[in-house]
Design a protein around this motif. Structure first.
Motif, PDB file in Angstrom:
ATOM      1  N   PRO A  33      23.760  -7.339  81.538  1.00 54.97           N
ATOM      2  CA  PRO A  33      22.882  -6.215  81.320  1.00 54.97           C
ATOM      3  C   PRO A  33      23.664  -5.000  80.940  1.00 54.97           C
ATOM      4  O   PRO A  33      23.359  -4.108  80.380  1.00 54.97           O
ATOM      5  CB  PRO A  33      21.985  -5.818  82.862  1.00 54.97           C
ATOM      6  CG  PRO A  33      22.994  -6.977  83.787  1.00 54.97           C
ATOM      7  CD  PRO A  33      23.390  -7.959  82.752  1.00 54.97           C
ATOM      8  N   TRP A  34      25.124  -5.050  81.198  1.00 55.93           N
ATOM      9  CA  TRP A  34      25.980  -3.896  80.993  1.00 55.93           C
ATOM     10  C   TRP A  34      26.759  -4.256  79.662  1.00 55.93           C
ATOM     11  O   TRP A  34      27.478  -3.342  79.468  1.00 55.93           O
ATOM     12  CB  TRP A  34      27.036  -3.977  82.198  1.00 55.93           C
ATOM     13  CG  TRP A  34      27.773  -5.440  82.564  1.00 55.93           C
ATOM     14  CD1 TRP A  34      27.418  -6.088  83.516  1.00 55.93           C
ATOM     15  CD2 TRP A  34      28.864  -6.073  81.799  1.00 55.93           C
ATOM     16  NE1 TRP A  34      28.162  -7.034  83.708  1.00 55.93           N
ATOM     17  CE2 TRP A  34      29.051  -7.222  82.728  1.00 55.93           C
ATOM     18  CE3 TRP A  34      29.630  -5.589  80.751  1.00 55.93           C
ATOM     19  CZ2 TRP A  34      29.945  -8.060  82.109  1.00 55.93           C
ATOM     20  CZ3 TRP A  34      30.660  -6.797  80.394  1.00 55.93           C
ATOM     21  CH2 TRP A  34      30.591  -7.722  81.080  1.00 55.93           C
ATOM     22  N   SER A  35      26.383  -5.292  78.811  1.00 55.33           N
ATOM     23  CA  SER A  35      27.252  -5.469  77.635  1.00 55.33           C
ATOM     24  C   SER A  35      27.125  -4.196  76.759  1.00 55.33           C
ATOM     25  O   SER A  35      28.155  -3.928  75.838  1.00 55.33           O
ATOM     26  CB  SER A  35      26.892  -6.814  77.114  1.00 55.33           C
ATOM     27  OG  SER A  35      25.599  -6.852  76.800  1.00 55.33           O
ATOM     28  N   GLY A  36      25.669  -3.784  76.413  1.00 54.51           N
ATOM     29  CA  GLY A  36      25.756  -2.590  75.492  1.00 54.51           C
ATOM     30  C   GLY A  36      26.439  -1.597  75.868  1.00 54.51           C
ATOM     31  O   GLY A  36      26.952  -0.805  75.028  1.00 54.51           O
ATOM     32  N   PRO A  37      26.214  -1.003  77.175  1.00 56.88           N
ATOM     33  CA  PRO A  37      27.001   0.333  77.571  1.00 56.88           C
ATOM     34  C   PRO A  37      28.345   0.128  77.482  1.00 56.88           C
ATOM     35  O   PRO A  37      29.036   1.083  77.160  1.00 56.88           O
ATOM     36  CB  PRO A  37      26.377   0.501  79.029  1.00 56.88           C
ATOM     37  CG  PRO A  37      25.290  -0.098  79.165  1.00 56.88           C
ATOM     38  CD  PRO A  37      25.184  -1.256  78.303  1.00 56.88           C
ATOM     39  N   VAL A  38      29.003  -1.058  77.983  1.00 57.62           N
ATOM     40  CA  VAL A  38      30.407  -1.367  77.808  1.00 57.62           C
ATOM     41  C   VAL A  38      30.805  -1.386  76.599  1.00 57.62           C
ATOM     42  O   VAL A  38      31.855  -0.821  76.213  1.00 57.62           O
ATOM     43  CB  VAL A  38      30.998  -2.550  78.660  1.00 57.62           C
ATOM     44  CG1 VAL A  38      32.448  -2.714  78.578  1.00 57.62           C
ATOM     45  CG2 VAL A  38      30.741  -2.395  80.159  1.00 57.62           C
ATOM     46  N   ALA A  39      30.143  -1.964  75.645  1.00 60.02           N
ATOM     47  CA  ALA A  39      30.526  -1.835  74.076  1.00 60.02           C
ATOM     48  C   ALA A  39      30.529  -0.553  73.728  1.00 60.02           C
ATOM     49  O   ALA A  39      31.353  -0.063  72.740  1.00 60.02           O
ATOM     50  CB  ALA A  39      29.438  -2.992  73.231  1.00 60.02           C
ATOM     51  N   ALA A  40      29.484   0.274  73.920  1.00 56.27           N
ATOM     52  CA  ALA A  40      29.408   1.523  73.633  1.00 56.27           C
ATOM     53  C   ALA A  40      30.575   2.464  74.201  1.00 56.27           C
ATOM     54  O   ALA A  40      31.088   3.319  73.186  1.00 56.27           O
ATOM     55  CB  ALA A  40      28.173   2.279  74.241  1.00 56.27           C
ATOM     56  N   ILE A  41      31.036   2.166  75.131  1.00 51.67           N
ATOM     57  CA  ILE A  41      32.339   3.148  75.789  1.00 51.67           C
ATOM     58  C   ILE A  41      33.380   2.579  75.051  1.00 51.67           C
ATOM     59  O   ILE A  41      34.183   3.370  74.651  1.00 51.67           O
ATOM     60  CB  ILE A  41      32.176   2.597  77.496  1.00 51.67           C
ATOM     61  CG1 ILE A  41      31.216   3.226  78.047  1.00 51.67           C
ATOM     62  CG2 ILE A  41      33.752   3.126  77.713  1.00 51.67           C
ATOM     63  CD1 ILE A  41      31.050   2.909  79.451  1.00 51.67           C
ATOM     64  N   ILE A  42      33.787   1.301  74.643  1.00 52.38           N
ATOM     65  CA  ILE A  42      34.818   0.854  73.896  1.00 52.38           C
ATOM     66  C   ILE A  42      34.698   1.341  72.488  1.00 52.38           C
ATOM     67  O   ILE A  42      35.643   2.194  72.123  1.00 52.38           O
ATOM     68  CB  ILE A  42      34.942  -0.710  73.752  1.00 52.38           C
ATOM     69  CG1 ILE A  42      35.102  -1.459  75.402  1.00 52.38           C
ATOM     70  CG2 ILE A  42      36.058  -1.073  72.836  1.00 52.38           C
ATOM     71  CD1 ILE A  42      34.936  -2.616  75.224  1.00 52.38           C
ATOM     72  N   PHE A  43      33.396   1.546  71.825  1.00 53.42           N
ATOM     73  CA  PHE A  43      33.313   2.130  70.672  1.00 53.42           C
ATOM     74  C   PHE A  43      33.786   3.543  70.655  1.00 53.42           C
ATOM     75  O   PHE A  43      34.542   3.994  69.643  1.00 53.42           O
ATOM     76  CB  PHE A  43      31.657   1.888  70.018  1.00 53.42           C
ATOM     77  CG  PHE A  43      31.682   2.498  68.984  1.00 53.42           C
ATOM     78  CD1 PHE A  43      31.815   1.625  67.810  1.00 53.42           C
ATOM     79  CD2 PHE A  43      31.300   3.690  68.601  1.00 53.42           C
ATOM     80  CE1 PHE A  43      31.474   2.151  66.507  1.00 53.42           C
ATOM     81  CE2 PHE A  43      30.875   4.115  67.198  1.00 53.42           C
ATOM     82  CZ  PHE A  43      31.038   3.308  66.236  1.00 53.42           C
ATOM     83  N   SER A  44      33.387   4.437  71.718  1.00 57.55           N
ATOM     84  CA  SER A  44      33.651   5.844  71.867  1.00 57.55           C
ATOM     85  C   SER A  44      35.144   5.984  72.047  1.00 57.55           C
ATOM     86  O   SER A  44      35.841   6.916  71.432  1.00 57.55           O
ATOM     87  CB  SER A  44      32.908   6.293  73.276  1.00 57.55           C
ATOM     88  OG  SER A  44      31.690   6.248  73.445  1.00 57.55           O
ATOM     89  N   LEU A  45      35.939   4.900  72.842  1.00 57.30           N
ATOM     90  CA  LEU A  45      37.147   5.025  72.873  1.00 57.30           C
ATOM     91  C   LEU A  45      37.866   4.902  71.380  1.00 57.30           C
ATOM     92  O   LEU A  45      38.812   5.769  71.272  1.00 57.30           O
ATOM     93  CB  LEU A  45      37.925   4.272  74.061  1.00 57.30           C
ATOM     94  CG  LEU A  45      37.590   4.207  75.390  1.00 57.30           C
ATOM     95  CD1 LEU A  45      37.827   3.185  76.221  1.00 57.30           C
ATOM     96  CD2 LEU A  45      37.885   5.819  75.816  1.00 57.30           C
ATOM     97  N   ALA A  46      37.499   4.053  70.990  1.00 61.86           N
ATOM     98  CA  ALA A  46      37.934   3.755  69.635  1.00 61.86           C
ATOM     99  C   ALA A  46      37.584   5.096  68.691  1.00 61.86           C
ATOM    100  O   ALA A  46      38.534   5.317  67.750  1.00 61.86           O
ATOM    101  CB  ALA A  46      37.293   2.767  68.967  1.00 61.86           C
ATOM    102  N   GLY A  47      36.490   5.576  68.633  1.00 61.47           N
ATOM    103  CA  GLY A  47      36.168   6.786  68.043  1.00 61.47           C
ATOM    104  C   GLY A  47      37.188   7.933  68.354  1.00 61.47           C
ATOM    105  O   GLY A  47      37.452   8.740  67.394  1.00 61.47           O
ATOM    106  N   ILE A  48      37.600   8.017  69.734  1.00 63.97           N
ATOM    107  CA  ILE A  48      38.455   9.172  70.059  1.00 63.97           C
ATOM    108  C   ILE A  48      39.918   9.043  69.532  1.00 63.97           C
ATOM    109  O   ILE A  48      40.444  10.079  69.061  1.00 63.97           O
ATOM    110  CB  ILE A  48      38.459   9.108  71.658  1.00 63.97           C
ATOM    111  CG1 ILE A  48      37.203   9.446  72.006  1.00 63.97           C
ATOM    112  CG2 ILE A  48      39.584   9.763  72.180  1.00 63.97           C
ATOM    113  CD1 ILE A  48      36.976   9.423  73.621  1.00 63.97           C
TER     114      ILE A  48
END
Length: 187
Positions: A31-46
């Motif tokens: 259930p946490w896979s989407g939020p964690v993928a979004a956080i990693i994507f955010s870090l990549a965006g930073i």
């Protein structure tokens, strides 16, 4: 330090390396896979913002960095769009995704062609591109998250940003084509 191994280019490589991690995490049956993928994507965006900041601040701009940065951006955005289309099949996500990916391919080809003609400055990055990128990143973070954050409907708001990003994408492509039109008419 060589131009290829400077801090800005290292940050860009980190962004590229994070892409497969986003994919793996996104598809985990948790259930946490989407939020964690979004956080990693955010870090990549930073890292996208940081590489440009450090390139200017440390005077470490390079031709290789100018090539690699947009490649990393396109890989990251395209991968996230493909993930979302796979999770939410249907025209509602597929059409804006196709518009965004198609525009990236078309504009990249147009820039290359214009470079060969000596007219690359006519199709350089425009101000609307910053808004387009912001809308895309915001949309993709929220849609990858895919579930409510407290009471905030992340996917639904993200989808609105995706539609905005698709419109800005078309607008910016139109501006590029208009700028290149005098060169295109001769062919």
């Amino acid at each position: 330090m060589s131009a290829r191994l400077n801090l800005p280019n290292t940050l860009t490589w980190i962004r590229i390396v994070l892409i497969p991690l986003i994919v793996v995490v996104f598809y985990l049956p948790q259930p946490w896979s989407g939020p964690v993928a979004a956080i990693i994507f955010s870090l990549a965006g930073i890292t996208d913002w940081l590489d440009g900041y450090f390139a200017r601040k440390l005077n470490q701009t390079s031709a290789f960095g100018a090539f690699l940065d947009p490649v990393a951006d396109k890989l990251m955005i395209s991968t996230a769009l493909v993930l979302l289309v796979s999770k939410y099949p249907g025209f509602a996500v597929a059409i804006p995704a196709a518009v965004i990916i198609g525009r990236e391919i078309a504009v990249s080809a147009l820039r290359e062609w214009m470079s060969e003609l000596g007219g690359r400055q006519h199709v350089s990055v425009s101000g609307i591109g910053k808004y387009k990128t912001t809308a895309q990143i915001t949309a993709l973070i929220m849609m990858l998250w895919g579930q409510k954050l407290w009471f905030i409907p992340m996917y639904e708001i993200g989808y609105g940003f995706l539609l905005l990003a698709a419109l800005l994408t078309l607008w910016s492509m139109g501006k590029y084509l208009m700028a290149a039109w005098p060169h295109l008419r001769g062919y």
